[in-house]
Design an enzyme around this catalytic site. Structure first.
Site, PDB file in Angstrom:
ATOM      1  N   ASP A 425      -6.645   2.244  -4.308  1.00  0.00           N
ATOM      2  CA  ASP A 425      -5.461   1.860  -5.083  1.00  0.00           C
ATOM      3  C   ASP A 425      -4.979   3.003  -5.963  1.00  0.00           C
ATOM      4  O   ASP A 425      -3.791   3.138  -6.238  1.00  0.00           O
ATOM      5  CB  ASP A 425      -5.774   0.636  -5.953  1.00  0.00           C
ATOM      6  CG  ASP A 425      -5.989  -0.618  -5.115  1.00  0.00           C
ATOM      7  OD1 ASP A 425      -5.822  -0.534  -3.880  1.00  0.00           O
ATOM      8  OD2 ASP A 425      -6.325  -1.667  -5.688  1.00  0.00           O
ATOM      9  N   CYS A 459       4.083   2.820   4.250  1.00  0.00           N
ATOM     10  CA  CYS A 459       3.191   2.375   3.176  1.00  0.00           C
ATOM     11  C   CYS A 459       3.985   1.324   2.421  1.00  0.00           C
ATOM     12  O   CYS A 459       4.384   0.324   2.991  1.00  0.00           O
ATOM     13  CB  CYS A 459       2.739   3.542   2.301  1.00  0.00           C
ATOM     14  SG  CYS A 459       4.044   4.665   1.754  1.00  0.00           S
ATOM     15  N   SER A 460       4.244   1.541   1.153  1.00  0.00           N
ATOM     16  CA  SER A 460       5.087   0.621   0.402  1.00  0.00           C
ATOM     17  C   SER A 460       6.497   1.190   0.280  1.00  0.00           C
ATOM     18  O   SER A 460       7.462   0.634   0.785  1.00  0.00           O
ATOM     19  CB  SER A 460       4.491   0.357  -0.980  1.00  0.00           C
ATOM     20  OG  SER A 460       5.316  -0.497  -1.732  1.00  0.00           O
ATOM     21  N   ALA A 461       6.601   2.364  -0.361  1.00  0.00           N
ATOM     22  CA  ALA A 461       7.904   3.011  -0.495  1.00  0.00           C
ATOM     23  C   ALA A 461       8.261   3.827   0.740  1.00  0.00           C
ATOM     24  O   ALA A 461       9.423   4.167   0.952  1.00  0.00           O
ATOM     25  CB  ALA A 461       7.908   3.907  -1.733  1.00  0.00           C
ATOM     26  N   GLY A 462       7.255   4.183   1.525  1.00  0.00           N
ATOM     27  CA  GLY A 462       7.521   4.965   2.732  1.00  0.00           C
ATOM     28  C   GLY A 462       7.684   6.443   2.475  1.00  0.00           C
ATOM     29  O   GLY A 462       8.344   7.140   3.258  1.00  0.00           O
ATOM     30  N   GLY A 464       5.046   8.370  -0.086  1.00  0.00           N
ATOM     31  CA  GLY A 464       3.824   8.985  -0.609  1.00  0.00           C
ATOM     32  C   GLY A 464       2.738   9.098   0.443  1.00  0.00           C
ATOM     33  O   GLY A 464       2.515  10.151   1.035  1.00  0.00           O
ATOM     34  N   ARG A 465       2.030   7.993   0.676  1.00  0.00           N
ATOM     35  CA  ARG A 465       0.996   7.996   1.720  1.00  0.00           C
ATOM     36  C   ARG A 465       1.616   8.273   3.089  1.00  0.00           C
ATOM     37  O   ARG A 465       1.026   8.972   3.917  1.00  0.00           O
ATOM     38  CB  ARG A 465       0.268   6.654   1.740  1.00  0.00           C
ATOM     39  CG  ARG A 465      -0.472   6.339   0.467  1.00  0.00           C
ATOM     40  CD  ARG A 465      -1.135   4.969   0.558  1.00  0.00           C
ATOM     41  NE  ARG A 465      -1.432   4.442  -0.765  1.00  0.00           N
ATOM     42  CZ  ARG A 465      -1.963   3.252  -1.000  1.00  0.00           C
ATOM     43  NH1 ARG A 465      -2.262   2.458   0.023  1.00  0.00           N
ATOM     44  NH2 ARG A 465      -2.197   2.843  -2.232  1.00  0.00           N
ATOM     45  N   GLN A 506       4.032  12.572  -2.644  1.00  0.00           N
ATOM     46  CA  GLN A 506       4.485  12.294  -4.005  1.00  0.00           C
ATOM     47  C   GLN A 506       3.693  12.975  -5.109  1.00  0.00           C
ATOM     48  O   GLN A 506       4.233  13.280  -6.163  1.00  0.00           O
ATOM     49  CB  GLN A 506       4.437  10.779  -4.236  1.00  0.00           C
ATOM     50  CG  GLN A 506       5.648  10.056  -3.715  1.00  0.00           C
ATOM     51  CD  GLN A 506       6.849  10.280  -4.610  1.00  0.00           C
ATOM     52  OE1 GLN A 506       6.910   9.781  -5.729  1.00  0.00           O
ATOM     53  NE2 GLN A 506       7.816  11.059  -4.137  1.00  0.00           N
TER      54      GLN A 506
END
Length: 593
Positions: A425, A459-462, A464-465, A506
Site C-alpha cells: 500500500d 492501477c488506480s490512476a493509471g 504510477g504503478r 509518479q
C-alpha cells in the site's frame, strides 16, 4: 549511426570471442584493431553460437573488406552492412548479419562520461544544459581509444568575451592504460585525471582558465554495467544539504521536463466525460487516447475512455520480427466505465490485462471488480464475459476469461487477466524478483498469442504503478532484443512514455525501483549466460563453417566478405600472412579467396 561504441580498442581475438559468447547473442558484433596488421581492423560477429572474424583493410585512402564496397570511415562501413542485410555473405551464400553492437565497456562509471558523443553534440549539450564550468568527458571520434574533455568556458549565457558560445575541447590520450592531456602527469584512470584538474585547473594557450566546476551528467548506460550506475546514483548528490542521492537528483531533473509535455486533454475535460474520470485532473492526452468506435452515434461522448496507447519508440534491427509490443495505460474501472473498458479490450483485440492494484487499499476504492466470479458469466452492456477459471501464484492471480459480443458467439476470444496482488500500500516492493517473474509470465503469454493487441495495464490512476510496470517491461524487451551490452536510458524511456500519457512513474521510489528491477534482471541473465557457456564450451571445439573445404572454394564469385571460422581455443595464434585474421589457424586452412 548514433554510436560507435562497438569499437573495442584494447582487446585481442580471444577476448573478443569471450565477450561475444558470454555477453552477446547471435547477431552481436564488435570491431577491434588488427593484431597481425597494425592499422587494419577486424570485425567479429557471433553467429549460431560461434564467432566469425572478418578482416577490414585500411589502405590509407579508404576502408573495405579486401574487395567490395569502399568507405571513408570505419563507422560508415559498419553502418552500411548493418543497414543492408544480405550484402555480407559467405561463399555458400549464408548471410552474415550485423544486428546488435556489443558495446565497449565504459572506462569509468562516473556520470560525466558520455561515451560516444560528437564535438557538436557536446557543445549543444553544454550550451543548452550547462553553465560556466560545466564539463563532460566523451570518446574521441578522430582517435579511437582516446577521449576528449569538453568544458564550457563562456559565461552563464553561454558566451565568451566576443559574444560567442564557448566550449573548449581537450584531447585525453590513453597510452599503456595511462591517461594524460598531452604532457605533464599521467593518471591511472579518467576519474583520477578529472579530479586532478578539478583541483588544478588547466590554462589554455590564450590564457583561458579551464575550471571544472560541475559535471554535466548523462543518463545513458550500458545495461551490463547498471550495477556501477546504481552505486553512483546511491551516493550523496552534490547539493548544499548533502542529504539527497543521485536518484533524487536524476528524478528531479526529469520532473522539470514535464513542462515540455503539456499536450491537449480536451476530451477528458468535457462536461459529459467528467464522471468517467476517477481523478478529475488525471486525464488522457487527446493525441494518444483510445477512441471507442462502436458507441451510439447519437451520443458523441460514447467514444471516450480514460486510456492511452503507449508505443515504445526504440530502434530495432530485426528482420521479419513481430510488431513491437504496445500497451494501453488506463485507470482502474469505475462502476460506470466497466462496459466501456470491455468495449476497449474487444476493439483493440487485447488478450492480456495487467492489474497492479487491489480493489480496495487503505479503505479506499482503487478499482471496481470488472470481471465475474469464477465459473460465472456476466454481461457488461454489449459485451459478455465468462470466468473460465482462476489460479493463484505466489504474487498474483491469473484469470482465464472468455470475451464476446452479446448475441455473437462466434466473436468469443480468450483474455488473460494477471492480477498482481503484492504491491504494498505504501512505497514499492522490497524485492524486484516477484515483479520480474510476473512480467516474464505476462511476456510469454503475450508472445504466445498470434496477432494479440496491446497489453492493457492499469492501477488506480493509471500512471504510477502502471507507468512503472510498463517502463520496466520496455527496458527488459530492449535487453532481450539487443543483448546485455546494449545502451538503455531510464529517464529517456520515462520521458517517452510520459509523452503519451501524463505523469507516468509518479515517485522517486518508483523511479529507483525501475533501476533495481533492471539490475536484478541483468544479474540473473548474466549468471544464466555464464552457466550455459560453462556447460556448452567445456572441452567443446566449435566452428561456424558447416561445409567441406571443397564447398569453400567452389563458385563463380568471391564472397563478400570472406570469413574464417573459430578454431579450438587451445590453439590460439596469429599469422600475419593471412588475408583474413582469426584468433587461431585451422589445420591446412586455405584462403577463401
Amino acid at each position: 549511426m548514433t554510436s560507435r561504441r562497438w569499437f573495442h580498442p584494447n582487446i585481442t581475438g580471444v577476448e573478443a570471442e569471450n565477450l561475444l559468447l558470454t555477453r552477446g547473442v547471435d547477431g552481436s558484433f564488435l570491431a577491434r584493431p588488427s593484431k597481425s596488421n597494425p592499422g587494419d581492423f577486424t570485425l567479429s560477429v557471433r553467429r549460431n553460437g560461434a564467432v566469425t572474424h572478418i578482416k577490414i583493410q585500411n589502405t590509407g585512402d579508404y576502408y573495405d573488406l579486401y574487395g567490395g564496397e569502399k568507405f571513408a570511415t570505419l563507422a560508415e562501413l559498419v553502418q552500411y552492412y548493418m543497414e543492408h542485410h544480405g550484402q555480407l555473405k559467405e561463399k555458400n551464400g549464408d548471410v552474415i548479419e550485423l544486428k546488435y553492437p556489443l558495446n565497449c565497456a565504459d572506462p569509468t562509471s562516473e556520470r560525466w562520461f558520455h561515451g560516444h558523443l560528437s564535438g557538436k553534440e557536446a557543445e549543444k549539450l553544454l550550451t543548452e544544459k550547462g553553465k560556466h564550468g560545466s564539463f563532460l568527458v566523451r570518446e574521441s571520434q578522430s582517435h579511437p581509444g582516446d577521449f576528449v574533455l569538453s568544458v564550457r568556458t563562456g559565461d552563464d549565457k553561454g558566451e565568451s568575451n566576443d559574444g560567442k558560445s564557448k566550449v573548449t575541447h581537450v584531447m585525453i590520450r590513453c597510452q599503456e592504460l595511462k591517461y594524460d592531456v598531452g604532457g605533464g602527469e599521467r593518471f591511472d584512470s579518467l576519474t583520477d585525471l578529472v579530479e586532478h584538474y578539478k583541483k588544478n585547473p588547466m590554462v589554455e594557450t590564450l590564457g583561458t582558465v579551464l575550471q571544472l566546476k560541475q559535471p554535466l551528467n548523462t543518463t545513458r548506460i550500458n545495461a551490463a554495467e547498471i550495477e556501477s550506475r546504481v552505486r553512483e546514483l546511491s551516493k550523496l548528490a552534490e547539493t548544499t544539504d548533502k542529504v539527497k542521492q543521485g536518484f533524487w537528483e536524476e528524478f528531479e531533473t526529469l520532473q522539470q521536463q514535464e513542462c515540455k509535455l503539456l499536450y491537449s486533454r480536451k476530451e477528458g475535460q468535457r462536461q459529459e466525460n467528467k464522471n468517467k474520470n476517477r481523478y478529475k485532473n488525471i486525464l488522457p492526452f487527446d493525441h494518444t487516447r483510445v477512441v471507442l468506435h462502436d458507441g451510439d452515434p447519437n451520443e458523441p461522448v460514447s467514444d471516450y475512455i480514460n486510456a492511452n496507447i503507449i508505443m515504445p519508440e526504440f530502434e530495432t534491427k530485426c528482420n521479419n520480427s513481430k510488431p513491437k509490443k504496445s500497451y494501453i495505460a488506463t485507470q482502474g474501472c469505475l462502476q460506470n466505465t466497466v462496459n466501456d473498458f470491455w468495449r476497449m479490450v474487444f476493439q483493440e483485440n487485447s488478450r492480456v490485462i495487467v492489474m497492479t492494484t487491489k480493489e480496495v487499499e487503505r479503505g479506499k476504492s482503487k478499482c471496481v471488480k470488472y470481471w465475474p466470479d469464477e465459473y460465472a458469466l456476466k454481461e457488461y452492456g454489449v459485451m459478455r464475459v465468462r470466468n473460465v477459471k482462476e489460479s493463484a501464484a505466489h504474487d498474483y492471480t491469473l484469470r482465464e476469461l472468455k470475451l464476446s459480443k452479446v448475441g455473437q458467439g462466434n466473436t468469443e476470444r480468450t483474455v488473460w487477466q494477471y492480477h498482481f496482488r503484492t504491491w504494498p500500500d505504501h512505497g514499492v516492493p522490497s524485492d524486484p524478483g516477484g515483479v520480474l517473474d510476473f512480467l516474464e509470465e505476462v511476456h510469454h503469454k503475450q508472445e504466445s498469442i498470434m496477432d494479440a493487441g496491446p497489453v492493457v495495464v492499469h492501477c488506480s490512476a493509471g500512471i504510477g504503478r502502471t507507468g512503472t510496470f510498463i517502463v520496466i517491461d520496455i527496458l527488459i524487451d530492449i535487453i532481450r532484443e539487443k543483448g546485455v551490452d546494449c545502451d538503455i536510458d531510464v529517464p529517456k524511456t520515462i520521458q517517452m512514455v510520459r509523452s503519451q500519457r501524463s505523469g507516468m512513474v509518479q515517485t522517486e521510489a518508483q523511479y529507483r525501483f525501475i533501476y533495481m528491477a533492471v539490475q536484478h534482471y541483468i544479474e540473473t541473465l548474466q549468471r544464466r549466460i555464464e552457466e550455459e557457456q560453462k556447460s556448452k564450451r567445456k572441452g567443446h571445439e566449435y566452428t561456424n563453417i558447416k561445409y567441406s573445404l571443397a564447398d569453400q572454394t567452389s563458385g563463380d564469385q568471391s564472397p563478400l566478405p570472406p570469413c574464417t571460422p573459430t578454431p579450438p581455443c587451445a590453439e590460439m595464434r596469429e599469422d600475419s600472412a593471412r588475408v583474413y585474421e582469426n584468433v587461431g589457424l585451422m589445420q591446412q586452412q586455405k584462403s577463401f579467396r
